[in-house]
Design a protein around this motif. Sequence first.
Motif, PDB file in Angstrom:
ATOM      1  N   ASN A  19      -0.248  13.140  -4.977  1.00 41.15           N
ATOM      2  CA  ASN A  19      -1.529  12.791  -4.353  1.00 41.15           C
ATOM      3  C   ASN A  19      -2.245  11.585  -4.974  1.00 41.15           C
ATOM      4  OD1 ASN A  19      -2.256  14.054  -1.981  1.00 41.15           O
ATOM      5  ND2 ASN A  19      -4.104  14.940  -2.841  1.00 41.15           N
ATOM      6  N   VAL A  20      -1.503  10.677  -5.593  1.00 43.16           N
ATOM      7  CA  VAL A  20      -2.141   9.474  -6.135  1.00 43.16           C
ATOM      8  C   VAL A  20      -2.040   8.297  -5.166  1.00 43.16           C
ATOM      9  CG1 VAL A  20      -1.853  10.109  -8.559  1.00 43.16           C
ATOM     10  CG2 VAL A  20      -0.051   8.779  -7.403  1.00 43.16           C
ATOM     11  N   GLY A  21      -1.299   8.498  -4.054  1.00 44.96           N
ATOM     12  CA  GLY A  21      -1.226   7.452  -3.035  1.00 44.96           C
ATOM     13  C   GLY A  21       0.057   6.644  -3.032  1.00 44.96           C
ATOM     14  N   GLY A 102      -7.246   6.068 -10.109  1.00 43.79           N
ATOM     15  CA  GLY A 102      -8.219   5.463 -11.013  1.00 43.79           C
ATOM     16  C   GLY A 102      -9.387   6.362 -11.341  1.00 43.79           C
ATOM     17  N   LYS A 103      -9.745   7.253 -10.411  1.00 48.78           N
ATOM     18  CA  LYS A 103     -10.913   8.108 -10.621  1.00 48.78           C
ATOM     19  C   LYS A 103     -10.630   9.231 -11.613  1.00 48.78           C
ATOM     20  CE  LYS A 103     -14.620  10.149  -7.852  1.00 48.78           C
ATOM     21  NZ  LYS A 103     -15.708   9.359  -8.453  1.00 48.78           N
ATOM     22  N   SER A 104      -9.396   9.751 -11.592  1.00 47.95           N
ATOM     23  CA  SER A 104      -9.111  10.963 -12.387  1.00 47.95           C
ATOM     24  C   SER A 104      -8.130  10.766 -13.539  1.00 47.95           C
ATOM     25  CB  SER A 104      -8.563  12.057 -11.466  1.00 47.95           C
ATOM     26  OG  SER A 104      -7.344  11.646 -10.870  1.00 47.95           O
ATOM     27  N   VAL A 105      -7.466   9.609 -13.613  1.00 56.58           N
ATOM     28  CA  VAL A 105      -6.343   9.475 -14.555  1.00 56.58           C
ATOM     29  C   VAL A 105      -6.761   9.686 -16.008  1.00 56.58           C
ATOM     30  CG1 VAL A 105      -6.555   6.941 -14.640  1.00 56.58           C
ATOM     31  CG2 VAL A 105      -4.399   8.038 -15.284  1.00 56.58           C
ATOM     32  N   VAL A 106      -7.916   9.163 -16.420  1.00 54.07           N
ATOM     33  CA  VAL A 106      -8.311   9.292 -17.827  1.00 54.07           C
ATOM     34  C   VAL A 106      -8.562  10.752 -18.179  1.00 54.07           C
ATOM     35  CG1 VAL A 106     -10.062   8.676 -19.545  1.00 54.07           C
ATOM     36  CG2 VAL A 106      -9.217   6.940 -17.954  1.00 54.07           C
ATOM     37  N   ASP A 107      -9.254  11.479 -17.285  1.00 52.84           N
ATOM     38  CA  ASP A 107      -9.509  12.908 -17.518  1.00 52.84           C
ATOM     39  C   ASP A 107      -8.205  13.695 -17.602  1.00 52.84           C
ATOM     40  OD1 ASP A 107     -12.213  12.466 -17.547  1.00 52.84           O
ATOM     41  OD2 ASP A 107     -12.522  13.037 -15.449  1.00 52.84           O
ATOM     42  N   ILE A 108      -7.264  13.370 -16.714  1.00 52.47           N
ATOM     43  CA  ILE A 108      -5.989  14.098 -16.696  1.00 52.47           C
ATOM     44  C   ILE A 108      -5.208  13.833 -17.984  1.00 52.47           C
ATOM     45  CG2 ILE A 108      -3.712  14.177 -15.587  1.00 52.47           C
ATOM     46  CD1 ILE A 108      -5.195  13.808 -12.893  1.00 52.47           C
ATOM     47  N   ILE A 109      -5.185  12.572 -18.405  1.00 51.50           N
ATOM     48  CA  ILE A 109      -4.481  12.249 -19.657  1.00 51.50           C
ATOM     49  C   ILE A 109      -5.127  12.993 -20.830  1.00 51.50           C
ATOM     50  CG2 ILE A 109      -4.079  10.401 -21.346  1.00 51.50           C
ATOM     51  CD1 ILE A 109      -3.561   8.513 -18.993  1.00 51.50           C
ATOM     52  N   VAL A 137       1.451  -0.356 -14.256  1.00 54.18           N
ATOM     53  CA  VAL A 137       0.637   0.811 -13.914  1.00 54.18           C
ATOM     54  C   VAL A 137      -0.316   0.397 -12.794  1.00 54.18           C
ATOM     55  CG1 VAL A 137      -1.008   2.536 -14.759  1.00 54.18           C
ATOM     56  CG2 VAL A 137       0.809   1.681 -16.266  1.00 54.18           C
ATOM     57  N   ALA A 138      -0.077   0.927 -11.597  1.00 52.32           N
ATOM     58  CA  ALA A 138      -0.921   0.635 -10.438  1.00 52.32           C
ATOM     59  C   ALA A 138      -2.071   1.642 -10.428  1.00 52.32           C
ATOM     60  CB  ALA A 138      -0.113   0.734  -9.149  1.00 52.32           C
ATOM     61  N   VAL A 139      -3.261   1.177 -10.788  1.00 54.18           N
ATOM     62  CA  VAL A 139      -4.425   2.064 -10.861  1.00 54.18           C
ATOM     63  C   VAL A 139      -5.068   2.077  -9.472  1.00 54.18           C
ATOM     64  CG1 VAL A 139      -6.512   2.650 -12.146  1.00 54.18           C
ATOM     65  CG2 VAL A 139      -4.688   1.345 -13.268  1.00 54.18           C
ATOM     66  N   ASN A 140      -4.732   3.101  -8.707  1.00 57.02           N
ATOM     67  CA  ASN A 140      -5.093   3.168  -7.283  1.00 57.02           C
ATOM     68  C   ASN A 140      -6.481   3.793  -7.069  1.00 57.02           C
ATOM     69  OD1 ASN A 140      -4.676   2.867  -4.519  1.00 57.02           O
ATOM     70  ND2 ASN A 140      -3.533   4.785  -4.321  1.00 57.02           N
ATOM     71  N   LYS A 141      -6.966   3.676  -5.845  1.00 57.99           N
ATOM     72  CA  LYS A 141      -8.248   4.254  -5.411  1.00 57.99           C
ATOM     73  C   LYS A 141      -9.424   3.671  -6.192  1.00 57.99           C
ATOM     74  CE  LYS A 141      -5.807   8.538  -4.174  1.00 57.99           C
ATOM     75  NZ  LYS A 141      -5.800   9.992  -4.141  1.00 57.99           N
ATOM     76  N   MET A 142      -9.309   2.384  -6.537  1.00 59.17           N
ATOM     77  CA  MET A 142     -10.371   1.744  -7.324  1.00 59.17           C
ATOM     78  C   MET A 142     -11.664   1.589  -6.530  1.00 59.17           C
ATOM     79  SD  MET A 142      -9.487   1.361 -10.437  1.00 59.17           S
ATOM     80  CE  MET A 142     -10.724   0.219 -11.049  1.00 59.17           C
ATOM     81  N   ASP A 143     -11.592   1.754  -5.219  1.00 66.31           N
ATOM     82  CA  ASP A 143     -12.822   1.694  -4.410  1.00 66.31           C
ATOM     83  C   ASP A 143     -13.747   2.863  -4.732  1.00 66.31           C
ATOM     84  OD1 ASP A 143     -10.718   3.282  -3.246  1.00 66.31           O
ATOM     85  OD2 ASP A 143     -11.899   3.449  -1.413  1.00 66.31           O
ATOM     86  N   LYS A 144     -13.208   3.904  -5.373  1.00 66.64           N
ATOM     87  CA  LYS A 144     -14.014   5.085  -5.713  1.00 66.64           C
ATOM     88  C   LYS A 144     -14.505   5.053  -7.162  1.00 66.64           C
ATOM     89  CE  LYS A 144     -11.504   7.984  -2.409  1.00 66.64           C
ATOM     90  NZ  LYS A 144     -10.609   9.142  -2.251  1.00 66.64           N
ATOM     91  N   THR A 171       0.755  -5.682 -16.581  1.00 69.95           N
ATOM     92  CA  THR A 171       1.062  -4.269 -16.831  1.00 69.95           C
ATOM     93  C   THR A 171       0.086  -3.330 -16.136  1.00 69.95           C
ATOM     94  OG1 THR A 171       1.930  -4.885 -19.007  1.00 69.95           O
ATOM     95  CG2 THR A 171       1.453  -2.556 -18.663  1.00 69.95           C
ATOM     96  N   VAL A 172      -1.171  -3.712 -16.024  1.00 68.28           N
ATOM     97  CA  VAL A 172      -2.189  -2.858 -15.401  1.00 68.28           C
ATOM     98  C   VAL A 172      -2.730  -3.566 -14.158  1.00 68.28           C
ATOM     99  CG1 VAL A 172      -4.447  -1.784 -15.715  1.00 68.28           C
ATOM    100  CG2 VAL A 172      -2.804  -1.780 -17.590  1.00 68.28           C
ATOM    101  N   ALA A 173      -2.584  -2.912 -12.999  1.00 67.57           N
ATOM    102  CA  ALA A 173      -2.945  -3.535 -11.727  1.00 67.57           C
ATOM    103  C   ALA A 173      -3.899  -2.638 -10.941  1.00 67.57           C
ATOM    104  CB  ALA A 173      -1.682  -3.799 -10.906  1.00 67.57           C
ATOM    105  N   PRO A 174      -5.193  -2.992 -10.864  1.00 64.77           N
ATOM    106  CA  PRO A 174      -6.145  -2.209 -10.074  1.00 64.77           C
ATOM    107  C   PRO A 174      -5.949  -2.471  -8.583  1.00 64.77           C
ATOM    108  CG  PRO A 174      -7.252  -4.090 -11.097  1.00 64.77           C
ATOM    109  CD  PRO A 174      -5.838  -4.120 -11.572  1.00 64.77           C
ATOM    110  N   ILE A 175      -5.748  -1.394  -7.799  1.00 64.54           N
ATOM    111  CA  ILE A 175      -5.492  -1.547  -6.364  1.00 64.54           C
ATOM    112  C   ILE A 175      -6.250  -0.486  -5.561  1.00 64.54           C
ATOM    113  CG2 ILE A 175      -3.176  -2.493  -6.757  1.00 64.54           C
ATOM    114  CD1 ILE A 175      -2.046   0.253  -5.849  1.00 64.54           C
ATOM    115  N   THR A 176      -6.348  -0.700  -4.261  1.00 62.09           N
ATOM    116  CA  THR A 176      -6.794   0.326  -3.316  1.00 62.09           C
ATOM    117  C   THR A 176      -5.819   0.263  -2.149  1.00 62.09           C
ATOM    118  OG1 THR A 176      -9.109   0.064  -3.986  1.00 62.09           O
ATOM    119  CG2 THR A 176      -8.693   1.187  -1.897  1.00 62.09           C
TER     120      THR A 176
END
Length: 205
Positions: A19-21, A102-109, A137-144, A171-176
């Motif tokens: 469910n990360v897209g 992007g919204k939950s990854v830090v909490d999950i880690i 690392v594609a950091v998805n859902k950055m619109d949230k 290495t780190v790519a913010p996307i939606t």
Amino acid sequence: MFEGRPERGAEVVLVGRSNVGKSTLMRELTGKQFSTGGKPGVTRSPNHYDWSSHDFVLTDLPGFGFMEGVEADHREAIKTNIVHYLEEHADSILVGVVVVDGKSVVDIIDRHSGPDEIPHVVELFYLFEDLGIPCVVAVNKMDKVDDRDDRLDEVCDRLGLYPPWKQWQDTVAPITAKRGSITPLTDAVRTHLHDAGRDDLFQFF
């Protein structure tokens, strides 16, 4: 083990929690609809997309982690199969893309970090490194995400990359993905394809 991989000498793989897209991102990259759903764990076997005239395949590996209604043994089997797949095809994989929310990854880690536990996302990131495969690392859902730069700095920190994140744009790519905003990812992937001498694959990214 996963079966049905097309015989191709070059591959880019997408991996990540359920469910990360990932499937949405595959649709953006290929223009083809893949199974997606509000329910995590829809993708249970790899989605391969290959272009018959090119020696290249793009692969969306199944999501891992918690999935409602899916037995723990099955979840572990998926994770094991993903690791085996990456090890088996490491010589062909030019780039590994770890997709995170992007919204939950830090909490999950943070929730899964402990003396005897390494979070799956971090484990995968270092598995690619161990296999000699460049990882994005594609950091998805950055619109949230409101605190964009702070969040991306935190992601870097959790992966052992010294912030600020902007020095890690390969290495780190913010996307939606849902909005088609994936240029930071395609730019990063192209960098690694270029390093591998495969500018011919730019047309797919």
